[in-house]
Enzyme design. Structure first.
Site, PDB file in Angstrom:
ATOM      1  N   ALA A  66      44.784 112.463  31.984  1.00  0.00           N
ATOM      2  CA  ALA A  66      43.578 112.233  32.770  1.00  0.00           C
ATOM      3  C   ALA A  66      44.012 111.696  34.127  1.00  0.00           C
ATOM      4  O   ALA A  66      45.095 111.133  34.266  1.00  0.00           O
ATOM      5  CB  ALA A  66      42.691 111.223  32.059  1.00  0.00           C
ATOM      6  N   GLY A 110      45.863 112.732  28.172  1.00  0.00           N
ATOM      7  CA  GLY A 110      44.780 113.701  28.018  1.00  0.00           C
ATOM      8  C   GLY A 110      45.279 115.141  28.028  1.00  0.00           C
ATOM      9  O   GLY A 110      44.621 116.022  27.472  1.00  0.00           O
ATOM     10  N   GLU A 113      46.229 115.724  24.537  1.00  0.00           N
ATOM     11  CA  GLU A 113      44.985 115.790  23.754  1.00  0.00           C
ATOM     12  C   GLU A 113      44.271 117.129  23.969  1.00  0.00           C
ATOM     13  O   GLU A 113      43.750 117.716  23.022  1.00  0.00           O
ATOM     14  CB  GLU A 113      44.079 114.613  24.139  1.00  0.00           C
ATOM     15  N   GLU A 133      49.535 106.428  27.206  1.00  0.00           N
ATOM     16  CA  GLU A 133      48.453 105.585  27.749  1.00  0.00           C
ATOM     17  C   GLU A 133      48.761 104.099  27.630  1.00  0.00           C
ATOM     18  O   GLU A 133      48.307 103.288  28.423  1.00  0.00           O
ATOM     19  CB  GLU A 133      47.134 105.895  27.022  1.00  0.00           C
TER      20      GLU A 133
HETATM   21  C1  HXC Z   1      46.971 111.247  38.578  1.00  0.00           C
HETATM   22  C2  HXC Z   1      49.144 111.975  38.555  1.00  0.00           C
HETATM   23  C3  HXC Z   1      49.184 111.901  37.148  1.00  0.00           C
HETATM   24  C4  HXC Z   1      47.992 111.464  36.468  1.00  0.00           C
HETATM   25  C5  HXC Z   1      51.105 112.582  37.835  1.00  0.00           C
HETATM   26  N1  HXC Z   1      50.357 112.399  38.928  1.00  0.00           N
HETATM   27  N2  HXC Z   1      50.418 112.287  36.738  1.00  0.00           N
HETATM   28  N3  HXC Z   1      48.043 111.649  39.263  1.00  0.00           N
HETATM   29  N4  HXC Z   1      46.934 111.151  37.226  1.00  0.00           N
HETATM   30  N5  HXC Z   1      47.921 111.404  35.145  1.00  0.00           N
HETATM   31  C6  HXC Z   1      50.746 112.615  40.324  1.00  0.00           C
HETATM   32  C7  HXC Z   1      51.678 111.525  40.817  1.00  0.00           C
HETATM   33  O1  HXC Z   1      50.954 110.385  41.207  1.00  0.00           O
HETATM   34  C8  HXC Z   1      52.348 112.212  41.968  1.00  0.00           C
HETATM   35  O2  HXC Z   1      51.487 112.216  43.071  1.00  0.00           O
HETATM   36  C9  HXC Z   1      52.462 113.656  41.490  1.00  0.00           C
HETATM   37  O3  HXC Z   1      51.512 113.801  40.444  1.00  0.00           O
HETATM   38  C10 HXC Z   1      53.832 113.969  40.904  1.00  0.00           C
HETATM   39  O4  HXC Z   1      54.142 112.987  39.938  1.00  0.00           O
HETATM   40  P1  HXC Z   1      55.496 112.130  39.955  1.00  0.00           P
HETATM   41  O5  HXC Z   1      55.250 110.904  39.169  1.00  0.00           O
HETATM   42  O6  HXC Z   1      55.986 111.954  41.358  1.00  0.00           O
HETATM   43  O7  HXC Z   1      56.495 113.117  39.202  1.00  0.00           O
HETATM   44  P2  HXC Z   1      57.707 112.754  38.243  1.00  0.00           P
HETATM   45  O8  HXC Z   1      58.526 111.636  38.825  1.00  0.00           O
HETATM   46  O9  HXC Z   1      58.372 114.055  37.932  1.00  0.00           O
HETATM   47  O10 HXC Z   1      57.045 112.174  36.921  1.00  0.00           O
HETATM   48  C11 HXC Z   1      56.218 113.019  36.141  1.00  0.00           C
HETATM   49  C12 HXC Z   1      55.448 112.184  35.061  1.00  0.00           C
HETATM   50  C13 HXC Z   1      54.698 111.028  35.800  1.00  0.00           C
HETATM   51  C14 HXC Z   1      56.427 111.623  34.050  1.00  0.00           C
HETATM   52  C15 HXC Z   1      54.496 113.134  34.381  1.00  0.00           C
HETATM   53  O11 HXC Z   1      53.918 111.586  36.871  1.00  0.00           O
HETATM   54  C16 HXC Z   1      53.790 110.279  34.893  1.00  0.00           C
HETATM   55  O12 HXC Z   1      54.210 109.400  34.121  1.00  0.00           O
HETATM   56  N6  HXC Z   1      52.482 110.514  35.030  1.00  0.00           N
HETATM   57  C17 HXC Z   1      51.461 109.802  34.308  1.00  0.00           C
HETATM   58  C18 HXC Z   1      51.432 110.209  32.892  1.00  0.00           C
HETATM   59  C19 HXC Z   1      50.389 109.435  32.113  1.00  0.00           C
HETATM   60  O13 HXC Z   1      50.423 108.174  32.056  1.00  0.00           O
HETATM   61  N7  HXC Z   1      49.435 110.132  31.527  1.00  0.00           N
HETATM   62  C20 HXC Z   1      48.346 109.525  30.791  1.00  0.00           C
HETATM   63  C21 HXC Z   1      47.197 109.211  31.706  1.00  0.00           C
HETATM   64  S1  HXC Z   1      45.938 108.364  30.864  1.00  0.00           S
HETATM   65  P3  HXC Z   1      52.009 111.853  44.542  1.00  0.00           P
HETATM   66  O14 HXC Z   1      50.766 111.891  45.379  1.00  0.00           O
HETATM   67  O15 HXC Z   1      52.652 110.512  44.462  1.00  0.00           O
HETATM   68  O16 HXC Z   1      52.991 112.955  44.842  1.00  0.00           O
HETATM   69  C22 HXC Z   1      45.162 109.532  29.991  1.00  0.00           C
HETATM   70  C23 HXC Z   1      44.035 109.053  29.210  1.00  0.00           C
HETATM   71  C24 HXC Z   1      43.350 110.173  28.540  1.00  0.00           C
HETATM   72  O17 HXC Z   1      45.501 110.680  30.016  1.00  0.00           O
HETATM   73  C25 HXC Z   1      42.051 109.697  28.058  1.00  0.00           C
HETATM   74  C26 HXC Z   1      41.192 110.820  27.642  1.00  0.00           C
HETATM   75  C27 HXC Z   1      40.824 111.651  28.741  1.00  0.00           C
END
Ligand code: HXC
Length: 259
Positions: A66, A110, A113, A133
């Site tokens: 998400a 997400g 999911e 998360e």
């Molecule tokens: C918003 C995101 C994002 C996310 C990545 N980006 N994941 N933006 N929401 N979930 C953005 C980053 O901010 C970044 O933007 C660009 O995408 C590239 O990501 P990087 O982090 O620079 O890439 P990398 O170093 O290769 O790392 C990849 C990654 C990391 C491991 C996937 O991005 C990451 O940990 N993302 C979050 C994963 C996460 O926590 N997901 C769960 C979210 S909570 P910029 O502008 O800086 O280039 C969730 C709850 C669900 O999903 C609930 C039900 C819906």
């Protein structure tokens, strides 16, 4: 219809393909994207020519979760009263035609999911699944704590949800989270091949098969078996049952009418 966060096309006039398309945010799933996804899924479901749907992302990410930037400022009242997530996330579960998840790269939070809400997952060898998360102070919110244990068992699900570690494609296949793993270059063809096979069958029996397998996750064994039996019996009222069995007995290819 034109979309901003997804790309939609058809293949061979019978497979609907939806590609998540927010590359700068690794296909992070925001409200607009999930609304568009629901609209595209419903449109394909309503289109008689379409027999199967493929949901995919990019080589780098199916979806990294998400959209954290969009969620960060929400209060409890925003999420609860505004029905954030449930409002448009579960549309995919109402789709009656099969949805194949073709997953490459990150399928996190997400994104994992959403992949699990597909009917089955074909993964590229670079796929990485995770429920991270916990690292940002929440827990999975679109079924991860429920669907992951059903797919991979309690121990692995707890491990992933509590430690936030990612599972690679090989482990995901061993654990039963995905049905096949192929090199990334072959992912689109593999998914399309599976979809075309499904399109060759009667849409009625395909729909019934999907409904019955899904029932396994919603009911006890005897209720589920009874549900299956009723659908099995009902299929004898279809033109396609007569056609399928007659074709087999006469050693010819069936010509299903979806009737
Ligand atoms: C918003 C995101 C994002 C996310 C990545 N980006 N994941 N933006 N929401 N979930 C953005 C980053 O901010 C970044 O933007 C660009 O995408 C590239 O990501 P990087 O982090 O620079 O890439 P990398 O170093 O290769 O790392 C990849 C990654 C990391 C491991 C996937 O991005 C990451 O940990 N993302 C979050 C994963 C996460 O926590 N997901 C769960 C979210 S909570 P910029 O502008 O800086 O280039 C969730 C709850 C669900 O999903 C609930 C039900 C819906």
């Amino acid at each position: 219809m034109s979309y901003e966060n997804i790309e939609v096309r058809t293949e061979a006039g019978k497979v609907g393909i939806i590609t998540l398309n927010r590359p700068k945010a690794l296909n992070a799933l925001n409200d607009a994207l999930m609304t568009e996804l629901g609209q595209a899924l419903k449109a394909f479901d309503a289109d008689d020519a379409i027999g199967c749907i493929i949901l995919t992302g990019s080589e780098r990410a199916f979806a990294a979760g998400a959209d954290i930037a969009a969620m960060a400022k929400y209060s409890f009242i925003d999420t609860y009263k505004g029905d954030y997530i449930t409002r448009n996330w579960e549309t995919i579960r109402s789709i009656r035609k099969p949805v194949i998840g073709a997953v490459a790269g990150f399928a996190l939070g997400g994104g994992c999911e959403l992949a699990m809400m597909c009917d089955f997952i074909i993964a590229a060898d670079n796929a990485k699944f995770g429920q991270p998360e916990i690292k940002i102070g929440v827990i999975p919110g679109a079924g991860g704590t429920q669907r992951l244990p059903r797919a991979v068992g309690k121990s692995k699900a707890m491990d992933m949800v509590l430690t936030a570690r990612m599972m690679d494609a090989a482990e995901a296949e061993r654990a039963g989270l995905v049905s096949r793993v192929v090199p990334f270059e072959k992912l689109a063809d593999e998914a399309l091949g599976a979809a075309l096979i499904i399109c060759g069958y009667s849409q009625i029996s395909v729909m019934a098969a999907k409904e019955s397998v899904n029932r396994a996750f919603e009911s006890g064994l005897s209720d589920g078996v009874m549900f299956e039996r009723r659908l099995f019996h009902a299929l004898f009222a279809t033109v396609d049952q007569k056609e399928g069995m007659d074709a087999f007995l006469n050693k010819r290819a069936p010509d299903f009418k979806n009737a």
